[in-house]
Design an enzyme around this catalytic site. Structure first.
Site, short mmCIF file in Angstrom:
data_model
loop_
_atom_site.label_atom_id
_atom_site.label_comp_id
_atom_site.label_asym_id
_atom_site.label_seq_id
_atom_site.Cartn_x
_atom_site.Cartn_y
_atom_site.Cartn_z
N THR A 150 14.02 -11.67 -5.72
CA THR A 150 13.51 -10.37 -5.19
C THR A 150 14.89 -9.68 -4.39
O THR A 150 15.72 -10.26 -3.60
CB THR A 150 12.51 -10.17 -4.09
OG1 THR A 150 12.36 -8.84 -3.39
CG2 THR A 150 12.67 -11.37 -2.98
N GLU A 152 14.71 -7.61 -2.01
CA GLU A 152 14.39 -7.37 -0.45
C GLU A 152 14.64 -8.69 0.32
O GLU A 152 13.89 -8.67 1.47
CB GLU A 152 12.88 -6.59 -0.46
CG GLU A 152 13.18 -5.18 -0.69
CD GLU A 152 11.92 -4.26 -0.83
OE1 GLU A 152 10.76 -5.05 -0.65
OE2 GLU A 152 11.93 -3.29 -0.71
N HIS A 171 5.91 -8.95 2.77
CA HIS A 171 6.07 -7.64 2.85
C HIS A 171 5.45 -6.99 1.81
O HIS A 171 5.18 -7.43 0.62
CB HIS A 171 7.75 -7.27 2.54
CG HIS A 171 7.87 -5.82 1.98
ND1 HIS A 171 7.76 -4.86 3.03
CD2 HIS A 171 8.18 -5.24 0.91
CE1 HIS A 171 7.84 -3.51 2.32
NE2 HIS A 171 8.30 -3.79 1.23
N HIS A 173 2.70 -3.04 0.88
CA HIS A 173 2.56 -1.73 0.87
C HIS A 173 1.17 -1.42 1.06
O HIS A 173 0.61 -0.43 0.35
CB HIS A 173 3.27 -0.77 -0.23
CG HIS A 173 4.54 -1.13 -0.49
ND1 HIS A 173 5.07 -1.29 -1.94
CD2 HIS A 173 5.75 -1.55 0.33
CE1 HIS A 173 6.06 -1.72 -1.97
NE2 HIS A 173 6.48 -2.02 -0.64
N HIS A 234 7.58 3.30 4.16
CA HIS A 234 7.66 2.31 3.23
C HIS A 234 6.24 1.27 3.31
O HIS A 234 5.70 1.16 2.28
CB HIS A 234 9.08 1.48 3.63
CG HIS A 234 9.29 0.40 2.31
ND1 HIS A 234 10.62 -0.14 2.28
CD2 HIS A 234 8.49 -0.17 1.84
CE1 HIS A 234 10.31 -1.00 1.28
NE2 HIS A 234 9.28 -0.92 1.04
ZN LIG Z 1 8.70 -2.46 -0.32
#
Ligand SMILES: [Zn+2]
Length: 349
Positions: A150, A152, A171, A173, A234
């Site tokens: 990933t 991130e 993480h 959303h 985010h």
């Molecule tokens: Zn994200």
């Protein structure tokens, strides 16, 4: 080695990297303030393209080669296989609860001092399989796994470096918590016991471009005293001792935000947990070893609960044990009065 000069570009995209590679580049030169998009960094990694200069994002390392025997053994160890299964299960839950869409969200687990299992880029968490996972070091270099890690992961790695207790980072959303994050608000504390104990006051990290080092750095000031941080515009990030617990925290915070929104629609004030009872919850939290900024001491009892203007919902202050409202001082009283007046005025319109 052939170097292609991209230092004139303010933002370096995957398209720019692919074009440079087509021209035979094995290295690209970046300007000192260049922003490298996550997909550009992944493209550099894929093509084994190194970086000269220091763009805001970290330089891509060499493309993932075959794992060394040591890393291959670690990646296939019983502990790794158990963690992979746990990550896959958590990913499925995130997707089923609509906390991720498309290929959004990412999960990682610290397998060793310098080895972290993580989800790959461009795979839906509903479709994730154990063989899709990646192994990286604490600098983000991929050590094993056939898919690219990933983009991130940098945020996860900064949390692992800053918080020794963090074994898993997640993480996602989730819509209700993200709704708070896009309005720049944090939910109040002292409303629902489970939230107090497992999450408590969340922090809000300012917006940064996902996947960049700046994005990773934005959460750093908060992660030692909070296991859950809202990421402005985010989503959220949670850390825990296990992947399963990190996923629980995402559920707890999103359900909490959802409940506050429903309460706001009722038009009646929400009530707070009385301050002496809130202290009980904080004591339970301390026994469980969970982080909370309020555990550092120096806070008066009535400061256990946040000011109601942060609620995003109509709120009344917690009553004191004698039944009177919290005597936190004139400021709080004045804010409560101002918020109440504003709400009453809005209702009468
Ligand atoms: Zn994200």
């Amino acid at each position: 080695m052939k170097t292609i000069d991209l230092s004139a570009l303010r933002v370096v995209s995957a398209k720019d990297v692919e074009a440079a590679v087509r021209e035979g580049a094995t290295e690209v030169a970046l300007g000192p303030r260049a922003v490298v998009t996550p997909s550009a960094r992944d493209a550099m990694r894929r093509h084994g393209c190194t970086v000269r200069g220091d763009g805001k994002a970290s330089a891509a390392g060499p493309a993932p080669a075959a794992a060394s025997p040591v890393h291959a053994r670690l990646f296939a160890s019983p502990e790794a296989e158990a963690a992979k299964a746990e990550i896959v299960a958590a990913g499925r839950k995130l997707w089923q609860r609509q906390y991720v869409d498309g290929n959004g969200g990412n999960i990682s687990f610290r397998l060793g001092e310098n080895a972290v299992l993580c989800t790959p880029t461009l795979v839906s968490k509903a479709d994730l399989r154990p063989e899709d996972l990646c192994l990286v070091d604490l600098d983000g270099n991929q050590l094993a796994g056939t898919r690219a890690r990933t983009s991130e992961i940098l945020m996860h790695l900064e949390i692992y470096k800053a918080v020794p207790e963090a074994k898993a980072v997640l993480h996602c959303h989730p819509p209700h918590a993200t709704a708070y994050a896009i309005t720049g608000r944090v939910p109040p504390t002292c409303v629902i016991p489970e939230y107090e104990v497992f999450v408590g006051g969340v922090a809000l990290a300012h917006y940064e471009t996902p996947g960049t080092q700046a994005f990773a750095d934005a959460v750093l000031p908060f992660v030692r005293k909070h296991n859950t941080v809202l990421l402005q515009n985010h989503g959220i990030v949670c850390w825990a001792d296990t992947v399963t617990h990190a996923e629980w925290y995402a559920e707890v915070v999103d359900t909490y935000c959802w409940t506050l929104m429903l309460a706001a629609q009722l038009g009646a004030p929400i009530t707070f947990i009385p301050e002496n009872k809130a202290a009980d919850l904080l004591a339970i939290k301390k026994r469980l070893g969970l982080p909370d900024a309020r555990l550092d001491g120096g806070m008066r009892e009535c400061q256990l609960c946040d000011l109601p203007e942060m609620a995003g919902a109509i709120a009344v202050p917690p009553p004191s044990p004698d039944g009177r409202s919290c005597s936190c001082g004139d400021d709080t009283e004045a804010i409560v009065a101002a918020v109440t007046d504003a709400v009453m005025a809005a209702l009468q319109r």
